[in-house]
Design a protein around this motif. Sequence first.
Motif, PDB file in Angstrom:
ATOM      1  N   ARG A  68       0.854  -1.193   0.000  1.00 17.45           N
ATOM      2  CA  ARG A  68       0.000   0.000   0.000  1.00 17.45           C
ATOM      3  C   ARG A  68       0.882   1.233   0.000  1.00 17.45           C
ATOM      4  O   ARG A  68       1.763   1.376   0.839  1.00 17.45           O
ATOM      5  CB  ARG A  68      -0.892   0.027   1.238  1.00 17.45           C
ATOM      6  N   ARG A  69       0.607   2.111  -0.947  1.00 12.18           N
ATOM      7  CA  ARG A  69       1.367   3.363  -1.054  1.00 12.18           C
ATOM      8  C   ARG A  69       0.570   4.483  -0.415  1.00 12.18           C
ATOM      9  O   ARG A  69      -0.628   4.611  -0.642  1.00 12.18           O
ATOM     10  CB  ARG A  69       1.595   3.724  -2.524  1.00 12.18           C
ATOM     11  N   PHE A  70       1.251   5.300   0.341  1.00 12.59           N
ATOM     12  CA  PHE A  70       0.624   6.462   0.961  1.00 12.59           C
ATOM     13  C   PHE A  70       1.365   7.693   0.450  1.00 12.59           C
ATOM     14  O   PHE A  70       2.495   7.965   0.872  1.00 12.59           O
ATOM     15  CB  PHE A  70       0.709   6.374   2.485  1.00 12.59           C
ATOM     16  N   ILE A 125      -8.370   2.587  -9.280  1.00 14.38           N
ATOM     17  CA  ILE A 125      -8.881   3.722  -8.532  1.00 14.38           C
ATOM     18  C   ILE A 125      -7.831   4.824  -8.532  1.00 14.38           C
ATOM     19  O   ILE A 125      -6.655   4.554  -8.307  1.00 14.38           O
ATOM     20  CB  ILE A 125      -9.218   3.288  -7.084  1.00 14.38           C
ATOM     21  N   PRO A 126      -8.223   6.089  -8.794  1.00 15.58           N
ATOM     22  CA  PRO A 126      -7.232   7.162  -8.781  1.00 15.58           C
ATOM     23  C   PRO A 126      -6.497   7.206  -7.457  1.00 15.58           C
ATOM     24  O   PRO A 126      -7.084   6.972  -6.402  1.00 15.58           O
ATOM     25  CB  PRO A 126      -8.096   8.415  -8.956  1.00 15.58           C
ATOM     26  N   GLU A 127      -5.190   7.493  -7.550  1.00 16.13           N
ATOM     27  CA  GLU A 127      -4.381   7.509  -6.335  1.00 16.13           C
ATOM     28  C   GLU A 127      -4.220   8.953  -5.881  1.00 16.13           C
ATOM     29  O   GLU A 127      -3.540   9.737  -6.531  1.00 16.13           O
ATOM     30  CB  GLU A 127      -3.038   6.873  -6.637  1.00 16.13           C
ATOM     31  N   ASN A 128      -4.860   9.295  -4.800  1.00 18.51           N
ATOM     32  CA  ASN A 128      -4.751  10.649  -4.256  1.00 18.51           C
ATOM     33  C   ASN A 128      -3.776  10.643  -3.100  1.00 18.51           C
ATOM     34  O   ASN A 128      -3.450   9.607  -2.539  1.00 18.51           O
ATOM     35  CB  ASN A 128      -6.115  11.125  -3.767  1.00 18.51           C
ATOM     36  N   ASN A 129      -3.350  11.859  -2.716  1.00 17.75           N
ATOM     37  CA  ASN A 129      -2.483  11.910  -1.548  1.00 17.75           C
ATOM     38  C   ASN A 129      -3.325  11.909  -0.275  1.00 17.75           C
ATOM     39  O   ASN A 129      -4.539  12.109  -0.321  1.00 17.75           O
ATOM     40  CB  ASN A 129      -1.502  13.091  -1.631  1.00 17.75           C
ATOM     41  N   VAL A 148      -7.703   8.485   6.922  1.00 15.95           N
ATOM     42  CA  VAL A 148      -7.430   8.367   5.486  1.00 15.95           C
ATOM     43  C   VAL A 148      -6.472   7.205   5.251  1.00 15.95           C
ATOM     44  O   VAL A 148      -5.443   7.103   5.926  1.00 15.95           O
ATOM     45  CB  VAL A 148      -6.801   9.664   4.942  1.00 15.95           C
ATOM     46  N   GLY A 149      -6.827   6.363   4.281  1.00 12.30           N
ATOM     47  CA  GLY A 149      -6.003   5.200   3.986  1.00 12.30           C
ATOM     48  C   GLY A 149      -5.149   5.407   2.763  1.00 12.30           C
ATOM     49  O   GLY A 149      -4.936   6.538   2.314  1.00 12.30           O
ATOM     50  N   ASN A 150      -4.634   4.293   2.224  1.00 13.23           N
ATOM     51  CA  ASN A 150      -3.816   4.409   1.026  1.00 13.23           C
ATOM     52  C   ASN A 150      -4.676   4.918  -0.124  1.00 13.23           C
ATOM     53  O   ASN A 150      -5.900   4.821  -0.089  1.00 13.23           O
ATOM     54  CB  ASN A 150      -3.177   3.057   0.677  1.00 13.23           C
ATOM     55  N   GLN A 151      -4.022   5.453  -1.137  1.00 10.60           N
ATOM     56  CA  GLN A 151      -4.669   6.100  -2.283  1.00 10.60           C
ATOM     57  C   GLN A 151      -5.520   7.301  -1.841  1.00 10.60           C
ATOM     58  O   GLN A 151      -6.424   7.718  -2.559  1.00 10.60           O
ATOM     59  CB  GLN A 151      -5.512   5.103  -3.072  1.00 10.60           C
ATOM     60  N   GLY A 152      -5.257   7.813  -0.668  1.00 12.09           N
ATOM     61  CA  GLY A 152      -5.967   9.004  -0.203  1.00 12.09           C
ATOM     62  C   GLY A 152      -7.440   8.788   0.050  1.00 12.09           C
ATOM     63  O   GLY A 152      -8.220   9.747   0.073  1.00 12.09           O
ATOM     64  N   ARG A 153      -7.833   7.557   0.259  1.00 10.71           N
ATOM     65  CA  ARG A 153      -9.260   7.274   0.454  1.00 10.71           C
ATOM     66  C   ARG A 153      -9.685   7.540   1.884  1.00 10.71           C
ATOM     67  O   ARG A 153      -9.082   7.005   2.815  1.00 10.71           O
ATOM     68  CB  ARG A 153      -9.558   5.813   0.106  1.00 10.71           C
ATOM     69  N   ASN A 182      -0.335   2.850   9.521  1.00 11.90           N
ATOM     70  CA  ASN A 182      -0.053   3.730   8.377  1.00 11.90           C
ATOM     71  C   ASN A 182      -1.238   4.569   7.912  1.00 11.90           C
ATOM     72  O   ASN A 182      -1.088   5.378   7.009  1.00 11.90           O
ATOM     73  CB  ASN A 182       0.473   2.951   7.166  1.00 11.90           C
ATOM     74  N   GLN A 189      -8.236  -3.135  -6.460  1.00 16.05           N
ATOM     75  CA  GLN A 189      -8.793  -1.875  -6.932  1.00 16.05           C
ATOM     76  C   GLN A 189      -7.681  -1.026  -7.538  1.00 16.05           C
ATOM     77  O   GLN A 189      -7.437   0.092  -7.155  1.00 16.05           O
ATOM     78  CB  GLN A 189      -9.442  -1.151  -5.764  1.00 16.05           C
ATOM     79  N   GLN A 190      -6.992  -1.641  -8.511  1.00 15.14           N
ATOM     80  CA  GLN A 190      -5.814  -1.009  -9.083  1.00 15.14           C
ATOM     81  C   GLN A 190      -6.148   0.257  -9.866  1.00 15.14           C
ATOM     82  O   GLN A 190      -5.306   1.123 -10.013  1.00 15.14           O
ATOM     83  CB  GLN A 190      -5.108  -2.002 -10.017  1.00 15.14           C
TER      84      GLN A 190
END
Lengths: 258, 185
Positions: A159-161, A191-195, B84-89, B107, A188-189
């Motif tokens: 998981r990238r944050f 899905i847009p990756e937001n910060n 807020v989790g990964n991918q900013g969700r 995390n 869920q590859q």
Amino acid sequence: QGQSQCRIENINAQEPNRRVESEAGVVEFWDQNNEQFECAGVAPTRYIIQPNGLLLPFFVNAPRLVYIVQGRGMSGALIPGCPETFHSIRQSAQLRAGRSQQQGARDQHQKIRSIRQGDILALPAGVTHWLYNEGETPLVAVSLHDTSSNANQLDRNLRRFQLAGSQQTQTTSYQQRQQQRQQVRGQQQDIPENNIFNGFNVETLAEAFGVSTETARKLQGQNDQRGNIVFVEGGLRAIRPQQGEDEEEREQRYRTAN
Amino acid sequence: GVEETICSMRLKQNIANPTRADIYSEKGGRITTLNSQKLPILNFLQMSAERGVLYQNALHAPHWHSNAHSVIYVTRGSCRCQIVGNQGRQVFDGQLNQGQMLVVPQNFAVVKQAGNEGFEWVSFKTNDNAMAIPLVGKTSVLRAMPVDVLMNAYQISREEAQRLKYNRQEETMVLTPGSRSQVRA
């Protein structure tokens, strides 16, 4: 975490199966659901950063080793609890002279390390990291994440944050079969990756940082189309020792001479 | 020989006493952590705890734990909490009230703002030395980055980047409310 199941009949060489393009580079992912990677409990990624490209700060849920395949640049690992040991000398001089109106130029931050081809970077889980290409050729870095490490208490998915940037559109190169398989597995590859700032309320962010809501919106990067590797116009300037004069370089020269 | 160490080990420590606070803000509140450095038995348990008090409308700075899950139990008052989790969700945005419990995975970034009656909680961590990494304040990751990185990452001016890094000055984790009034937009 339970030990992984390794039911491998054949072993094959693997290529990245997903490619995410940004303004100044590309991130390529190998399929972490591949049974060979699953068995080993690892997830590999490759970064190709164009000259003057900045890989925006992020952290992941696993420890990682990064190998610099090509190019040179600088790297910042933001380790919690460590002091900001890199200070602007000019700032100190200005402060001594009482020229507080020029404080705009001051800065201090954690250690920056020069990197070049052949270097390995070891980054513990949860440590935020950024990378900048200051060479003339693309900076290529391969990163292996140990998702089965005890340091990761989440599941084995990498998981990238992101702390900055957003990836609204993704260029994927799935093969149809792989895509179907991943959909079945509930990945869920796409899905847009937001910060992570994007998940907070703008007002809360503004309050927390003590900044305007306009700045807080910029933190969220909602209209930022540049992706996770951005181009730095005019090059990145940061306080650090002169090239070749840092501790590691000196140590290396000493060893050669001795 | 295990009983010789375990049997004589200290098994309790009070974390509600304000004089034991690790982080204290006159107008914001306080946080007391209890880890295996203070109570060695926690090394066996691989767990630690934190006791927090936020005054009216104060903020517990956005942060994440890099090596532990966190389970929050509300002992008094209420807060607005966002996770807020990964991918900013955003995975949680709601009110936490007395008696409720909330899991914050490792995390995942979390921010809490106390309600009008303040907010008190105890949280349990799944690591004996849980490491909290704040996004705001003196020990934050943003302050550890060069200004040029912030400028290019968020497309902001040098002045805005300076404000992001230094507006909270010496504050850490517990943030006093009302700082936006000082903002020069």
